[in-house]
Design a protein around this motif. Structure first.
Motif, PDB file in Angstrom:
ATOM      1  N   GLY A   1       0.941  -1.253  -0.010  1.00  0.00           N
ATOM      2  CA  GLY A   1       0.038  -0.030   0.117  1.00  0.00           C
ATOM      3  C   GLY A   1       0.754   1.308   0.254  1.00  0.00           C
ATOM      4  N   GLY A   2       0.258   2.398   0.244  1.00  0.00           N
ATOM      5  CA  GLY A   2       0.896   3.715   0.356  1.00  0.00           C
ATOM      6  C   GLY A   2       1.597   4.128   1.523  1.00  0.00           C
ATOM      7  N   PRO A   3       2.316   5.127   1.786  1.00  0.00           N
ATOM      8  CA  PRO A   3       2.819   5.400   2.794  1.00  0.00           C
ATOM      9  C   PRO A   3       2.165   6.093   4.006  1.00  0.00           C
ATOM     10  CG  PRO A   3       3.107   7.128   1.169  1.00  0.00           C
ATOM     11  CD  PRO A   3       2.270   6.243   0.600  1.00  0.00           C
ATOM     12  N   VAL A   4       0.923   6.364   3.975  1.00  0.00           N
ATOM     13  CA  VAL A   4       0.163   6.782   4.796  1.00  0.00           C
ATOM     14  C   VAL A   4      -0.714   5.681   5.543  1.00  0.00           C
ATOM     15  CG1 VAL A   4      -1.711   8.411   5.714  1.00  0.00           C
ATOM     16  CG2 VAL A   4      -0.130   8.952   3.611  1.00  0.00           C
ATOM     17  N   ILE A   5      -0.412   5.184   6.592  1.00  0.00           N
ATOM     18  CA  ILE A   5      -0.949   3.952   7.273  1.00  0.00           C
ATOM     19  C   ILE A   5      -1.817   4.464   8.424  1.00  0.00           C
ATOM     20  CG2 ILE A   5      -0.331   1.977   8.344  1.00  0.00           C
ATOM     21  CD1 ILE A   5       2.404   2.173   7.040  1.00  0.00           C
ATOM     22  N   ASP A   6      -3.083   3.810   8.459  1.00  0.00           N
ATOM     23  CA  ASP A   6      -4.212   4.213   9.203  1.00  0.00           C
ATOM     24  C   ASP A   6      -4.501   3.147  10.303  1.00  0.00           C
ATOM     25  OD1 ASP A   6      -6.141   5.291  11.020  1.00  0.00           O
ATOM     26  OD2 ASP A   6      -7.140   6.126   9.400  1.00  0.00           O
ATOM     27  N   THR A   7      -3.989   2.965  11.434  1.00  0.00           N
ATOM     28  CA  THR A   7      -4.608   1.919  12.351  1.00  0.00           C
ATOM     29  C   THR A   7      -5.340   2.005  13.557  1.00  0.00           C
ATOM     30  OG1 THR A   7      -2.475   1.794  13.520  1.00  0.00           O
ATOM     31  CG2 THR A   7      -2.576   0.418  11.589  1.00  0.00           C
ATOM     32  N   ARG A   8      -5.881   3.362  13.314  1.00  0.00           N
ATOM     33  CA  ARG A   8      -6.923   3.872  14.565  1.00  0.00           C
ATOM     34  C   ARG A   8      -8.114   3.080  14.492  1.00  0.00           C
ATOM     35  NH1 ARG A   8      -7.419  10.032  12.766  1.00  0.00           N
ATOM     36  NH2 ARG A   8      -7.731   9.022  10.623  1.00  0.00           N
ATOM     37  N   SER A   9      -8.666   2.892  15.589  1.00  0.00           N
ATOM     38  CA  SER A   9      -9.786   2.142  16.116  1.00  0.00           C
ATOM     39  C   SER A   9     -10.022   0.819  15.310  1.00  0.00           C
ATOM     40  CB  SER A   9     -11.115   2.897  15.518  1.00  0.00           C
ATOM     41  OG  SER A   9     -11.000   4.306  16.197  1.00  0.00           O
ATOM     42  N   GLY A  10      -8.693   0.140  15.304  1.00  0.00           N
ATOM     43  CA  GLY A  10      -8.708  -1.322  14.897  1.00  0.00           C
ATOM     44  C   GLY A  10      -8.626  -1.020  13.085  1.00  0.00           C
ATOM     45  N   ARG A  11      -8.707  -0.350  12.523  1.00  0.00           N
ATOM     46  CA  ARG A  11      -8.481  -0.037  11.153  1.00  0.00           C
ATOM     47  C   ARG A  11      -7.094  -0.671  10.565  1.00  0.00           C
ATOM     48  NH1 ARG A  11     -10.925   5.923   9.838  1.00  0.00           N
ATOM     49  NH2 ARG A  11      -9.825   5.978  12.091  1.00  0.00           N
ATOM     50  N   THR A  12      -7.159  -1.351   9.556  1.00  0.00           N
ATOM     51  CA  THR A  12      -5.620  -1.509   8.628  1.00  0.00           C
ATOM     52  C   THR A  12      -5.986  -0.925   7.438  1.00  0.00           C
ATOM     53  OG1 THR A  12      -5.442  -3.517  10.044  1.00  0.00           O
ATOM     54  CG2 THR A  12      -4.242  -3.420   8.011  1.00  0.00           C
ATOM     55  N   ALA A  13      -5.479   0.210   7.303  1.00  0.00           N
ATOM     56  CA  ALA A  13      -5.532   0.814   5.835  1.00  0.00           C
ATOM     57  C   ALA A  13      -4.541   1.688   5.307  1.00  0.00           C
ATOM     58  CB  ALA A  13      -6.869   1.920   5.894  1.00  0.00           C
ATOM     59  N   SER A  14      -4.167   1.916   4.407  1.00  0.00           N
ATOM     60  CA  SER A  14      -3.156   2.734   3.762  1.00  0.00           C
ATOM     61  C   SER A  14      -3.620   3.685   2.620  1.00  0.00           C
ATOM     62  CB  SER A  14      -1.891   2.108   3.580  1.00  0.00           C
ATOM     63  OG  SER A  14      -2.306   1.205   2.197  1.00  0.00           O
ATOM     64  N   MET A  15      -3.007   4.738   2.461  1.00  0.00           N
ATOM     65  CA  MET A  15      -3.379   5.553   1.310  1.00  0.00           C
ATOM     66  C   MET A  15      -1.999   6.142   0.515  1.00  0.00           C
ATOM     67  SD  MET A  15      -5.831   7.946   3.817  1.00  0.00           S
ATOM     68  CE  MET A  15      -4.944   7.649   5.197  1.00  0.00           C
ATOM     69  N   ARG A  16      -2.326   6.573  -0.447  1.00  0.00           N
ATOM     70  CA  ARG A  16      -1.177   7.394  -1.323  1.00  0.00           C
ATOM     71  C   ARG A  16      -1.660   8.801  -1.685  1.00  0.00           C
ATOM     72  NH1 ARG A  16       2.162   3.768  -3.482  1.00  0.00           N
ATOM     73  NH2 ARG A  16       1.806   1.559  -3.693  1.00  0.00           N
ATOM     74  N   VAL A  17      -0.677   9.448  -2.223  1.00  0.00           N
ATOM     75  CA  VAL A  17      -1.026  10.891  -2.431  1.00  0.00           C
ATOM     76  C   VAL A  17      -1.290  10.944  -3.833  1.00  0.00           C
ATOM     77  CG1 VAL A  17       0.143  13.182  -2.628  1.00  0.00           C
ATOM     78  CG2 VAL A  17       0.547  11.701  -0.513  1.00  0.00           C
ATOM     79  N   PRO A  18      -2.347  11.616  -4.268  1.00  0.00           N
ATOM     80  CA  PRO A  18      -2.862  11.684  -5.679  1.00  0.00           C
ATOM     81  C   PRO A  18      -1.489  12.151  -6.617  1.00  0.00           C
ATOM     82  CG  PRO A  18      -4.404  12.812  -4.148  1.00  0.00           C
ATOM     83  CD  PRO A  18      -3.251  12.504  -3.445  1.00  0.00           C
ATOM     84  N   ASP A  19      -1.675  12.005  -7.999  1.00  0.00           N
ATOM     85  CA  ASP A  19      -0.745  12.029  -8.796  1.00  0.00           C
ATOM     86  C   ASP A  19      -0.709  13.783  -9.062  1.00  0.00           C
ATOM     87  OD1 ASP A  19      -0.679   9.770  -9.529  1.00  0.00           O
ATOM     88  OD2 ASP A  19      -1.832   9.754 -11.293  1.00  0.00           O
ATOM     89  N   HIS A  20       0.614  14.343  -9.261  1.00  0.00           N
ATOM     90  CA  HIS A  20       0.789  15.512  -9.342  1.00  0.00           C
ATOM     91  C   HIS A  20       0.753  16.357  -8.035  1.00  0.00           C
ATOM     92  CE1 HIS A  20       0.364  14.589 -13.694  1.00  0.00           C
ATOM     93  NE2 HIS A  20       1.623  15.739 -13.788  1.00  0.00           N
ATOM     94  N   GLN A  21       0.798  15.519  -6.676  1.00  0.00           N
ATOM     95  CA  GLN A  21       0.732  16.230  -5.544  1.00  0.00           C
ATOM     96  C   GLN A  21       2.039  15.528  -4.884  1.00  0.00           C
ATOM     97  OE1 GLN A  21      -1.690  18.164  -4.167  1.00  0.00           O
ATOM     98  NE2 GLN A  21      -3.366  17.959  -5.743  1.00  0.00           N
ATOM     99  N   LEU A  22       2.814  16.388  -4.335  1.00  0.00           N
ATOM    100  CA  LEU A  22       4.061  16.228  -3.704  1.00  0.00           C
ATOM    101  C   LEU A  22       3.966  16.823  -2.212  1.00  0.00           C
ATOM    102  CD1 LEU A  22       7.041  16.660  -6.000  1.00  0.00           C
ATOM    103  CD2 LEU A  22       5.935  14.552  -5.221  1.00  0.00           C
ATOM    104  N   VAL A  23       4.177  15.717  -1.144  1.00  0.00           N
ATOM    105  CA  VAL A  23       4.206  16.217  -0.044  1.00  0.00           C
ATOM    106  C   VAL A  23       5.767  16.114   0.661  1.00  0.00           C
ATOM    107  CG1 VAL A  23       3.366  15.821   2.547  1.00  0.00           C
ATOM    108  CG2 VAL A  23       1.756  15.599   0.438  1.00  0.00           C
ATOM    109  N   LEU A  24       6.262  17.278   0.723  1.00  0.00           N
ATOM    110  CA  LEU A  24       7.753  17.487   1.276  1.00  0.00           C
ATOM    111  C   LEU A  24       7.733  17.281   2.865  1.00  0.00           C
ATOM    112  CD1 LEU A  24       9.021  20.498  -0.719  1.00  0.00           C
ATOM    113  CD2 LEU A  24       9.353  17.953  -1.162  1.00  0.00           C
TER     114      LEU A  24
END
Length: 730
Positions: free
Chosen positions: A72-95
């Protein structure tokens, strides 16, 4: 038979409470020293010198990590028992910038971001945020997001849940105090990509989620910490094919000039290609990661920042003071070694003399207050003198029969003058008024002279410019440990000092145990003064200001009874140090005295103030930093430094013992003296400072005597029997 009155229980409890109460003389210095240690501990804590853990976990298996996390992506959400990950959309950079804020590089990074209208996420450590809160506030004020990066930057896979909670809460406390916010973003130290998650780090990520945090790793690493060059940093930070990415950079941890230069080219270059540089929550279209904090939590954070800033400032001041005390100690040692050696060579060379030999009789004044155990030894030692003497014992209202003991001896040339208790200066002035001769020798009632002491003491009066002479006071009861420590202090500290000050012509003190004065000099300055508790220092300074020369006679030895308990030693040194401060303050105008008499003000008074007041006051810093270094490092360097200081002191002590022709065996206790005895002297001086600053008054305190001291090789003290041992009837 008279009835007994019973004390009420309440009175008993009050008395017991009073006995258990910590004396103020112990409480205040102890609190000051404890505050110093607390400041150093806090400073060491925020500088990762305390509780830091630099272990890094080796790679482990990935059997327990869900596949969707690894892929998955570099943003990992395990709050409240979740197991999820997210990616940044195209042409978006988070420094993202790790390990700051840094006082040198973070402002430059912020300037470049502001210049190009870009936002970023700063994962700050608690140690740096606590030390540089203004930079954290600037980040938030300029629209950037802030995330946790732990407090001390440990590998959390090694830590317990309790330690993880502590790292998070303390990191959060620093951010709250700096910017008034809480954040829900977290980046583990030593993390990289999502596919690097393993069986050691995954449980930590799950636990972090249970505490309400989103874990943010990265999918593009600039590796700027390697300083590979600006072009290489830009190449590694640039995602492929217009994809979005979380870019890892650093604004702290070393020289980051390549990062700043790369950023200044990287931002406009990718902006021209249609990239946006946004906060993480902006890029994901999520609510802000920041929550404003109010109430007690905000004030806790502010209090934390205040204490850290105070410890930083205080530690900086302490470091400067440590440098000052180091300079003073070395300067004093050098001056003592060089000048005391010159003094010894001068007075011992063949043909040296003060002028015509002094042979006329002198008057010896012996002020005595309750000296029944010592006075006979004192008087009989004077009777064995090789120089003609008149002895006047001034009984200052004794209640133990001191005067009667002397009178019953019926010794020729010995007179007793009685007066109501009025203090030592008054007793000496009374004796001066009854003296028959022009040279006055003064000694304490617990001191004994060698046969040659008076003769050696008065020879410098062959020089008409000499107004007073300091003798060589020695500890007679040196067989106990506390006596041996005082013996070292007398030989090394007092006598080397007197040699040094003699060469500089600014002797600060004629010891009360053995000193001689020209009568006309005393009369010109009004005799002994009771303005201070150190009448010997006071009168010596007054003689200097009147233009008289004060010298040291090394062979005029007197054996005195030093305090034999810590309580009595404390009382004596407290009076000495406080009295010295009083004398310095009384004669402060010596600094502006003109002519030859102004030498003491130009040279002596500053040296006395530095070496006898300022240096001892600052000297505890040596031991405070020693203890800190032993506990938290660098231990080896600390031990070597302390041994170096001890070696210098040992050299000075050995040299002083050699000059005084003392046996070196007593120096065995020197290391223990530096550890224990010196600390007592520090606290005594600190108490004296507190008394002076608070306007307190200190009274004379009578020390208990045993009468065990006699001059080496002298006659055996006469044993009193029968009526000679009488005590006054109440």
């Amino acid at each position: 038979m008279g009835s007994r009155t019973r004390r009420p229980r309440a009175a008993n409890r009050a008395a017991d409470g009073a006995r258990r109460r910590v004396p103020m003389r112990l409480l205040l210095p102890t609190l000051v020293l404890a505050a110093l240690m607390a400041m150093l501990m806090l400073r060491g804590f925020v500088h990762s010198e305390i509780l830091a853990d630099h272990r890094i976990q080796p790679e482990a298996s990935t059997d327990k990590v869900p596949e969707k996390i690894l892929e998955g992506g570099p943003v990992i959400d395990t709050r409240s028992g979740r197991t999820a990950s997210m990616r940044v959309p195209d042409h978006q950079l988070v420094l993202t910038f790790d390990d700051g804020p840094d006082p040198t590089w973070t402002p430059k990074v912020l300037d470049v971001l502001k210049k190009h209208d870009a936002h970023a996420v700063f994962f700050v450590t608690g140690t740096m945020a606590s030390r540089y809160p203004d930079l954290v506030k600037r980040m938030v004020d300029e629209g950037h997001e802030v995330g946790l990066h732990t407090f001390n930057h440990p590998d959390l896979s090694y830590q317990s849940e309790r330690r993880i909670d502590w790292e998070l809460s303390t990191n959060q406390l620093a951010i709250t105090g700096a910017a008034g916010i809480r954040t829900s973003l977290f980046r583990p130290p030593y993390s990289s990509f999502a596919d690097a998650m393993d069986d050691k780090s995954w449980p930590v990520t799950q636990y972090i989620g249970s505490r309400g945090y989103i874990t943010v790793v990265n999918d593009t690493d600039s590796e700027d910490w390697k300083k590979p060059g600006v072009e290489e940093i830009i190449r590694r930070a640039t995602p492929k094919d217009g994809k979005g990415a979380i870019v890892l950079m650093h604004d702290s941890g070393g020289d980051r000039h390549q990062t700043v230069q790369a950023l200044d080219s990287f931002l406009p270059g990718l902006q021209a290609e249609g990239y946006k540089f946004q906060n993480l929550t902006e890029a994901l279209g999520a609510p802000s990661a920041h929550t404003r904090v109010t109430g007690s939590e905000l004030w806790k954070g502010k209090a934390w920042i205040f204490l850290v800033q105070a410890s930083e400032e205080a530690t900086g001041v302490l470091a400067v003071c440590l440098a000052i005390i180091g300079g003073l100690v070395i300067t004093r040692f050098v001056l003592m070694l060089v000048l005391s050696g010159a003094h010894a060579r001068r007075v011992r060379r063949r043909g040296f003399g003060w002028g015509p030999s002094v042979t006329e009789p002198v008057t010896v004044l012996v002020p005595a207050y309750n000296e029944a155990k010592c006075i006979e030894n004192t008087v009989r030692s004077l009777m064995a003198s090789e120089h003609p003497v008149e002895v006047i014992v001034i009984d200052d209202g004794s209640s133990d029969g001191t005067a009667r003991i002397v009178e019953d001896l019926r010794l020729p040339g010995v007179r007793v003058v009685r007066q109501h208790n009025a203090g030592k200066p008054a007793a000496l002035n009374r004796g001066l008024a009854n003296a028959s001769h022009d040279i006055i020798v003064m000694m304490d009632g617990d001191t004994v002279f060698e046969p040659a002491t008076v003769r050696e003491l008065v020879q410098p009066f062959g020089d008409p410019k000499v107004g007073a002479v300091a003798g060589n006071a020695k500890v007679g009861n040196r067989d106990s440990l506390i006596g041996a420590w005082q013996h070292i202090e007398y030989v090394m500290g007092f006598n080397l000092d007197r040699r040094m000050y003699d060469m500089l012509r600014c002797m600060p003190t004629i010891p009360g145990a053995v000193g001689a004065f020209r009568r006309s000099a005393l009369e010109r300055i009004g005799g002994m003064s009771d303005d201070t508790l150190a009448e010997d220092t006071d009168v010596t300074m007054a003689l200097h200001r009147d233009g008289w020369r004060v010298v040291y006679a090394e062979n005029a030895r007197a054996w005195t009874e030093a305090p034999e308990s810590v309580q009595q030693l404390w009382s004596q040194r407290y009076r000495w140090s406080y009295g010295t401060m009083q004398a310095i303050w009384k004669h402060r105008r010596a600094l502006v005295d003109k002519g030859p008499s102004g030498r003491f003000g130009r040279v002596g008074l500053p040296l006395v103030s530095l070496f006898m007041v300022v240096a001892p006051l600052l000297a505890p810093l040596i031991d405070v930093f020693l203890l800190y270094g032993l506990l938290f490092g660098p231990t080896e360097k600390t031990v070597v430094a302390w041994l170096g200081v001890l070696a210098i002191q040992a050299v000075c002590a050995a040299y002083a013992f050699r000059l005084d022709r003392e046996r070196m065996t007593h120096l065995i206790s020197l290391p223990l003296q530096q550890i224990l005895y010196r600390q007592l002297m520090y606290v005594v001086l600190l108490q004296s400072w507190i008394t002076a600053l608070t306007g307190g008054r200190l009274r004379w305190q009578k020390l208990r005597r045993t009468g065990v001291v006699e001059a080496p090789g002298g006659p055996v003290p006469h044993q009193r029997t029968g009526s000679n041992d009488r005590r006054p009837v109440a």
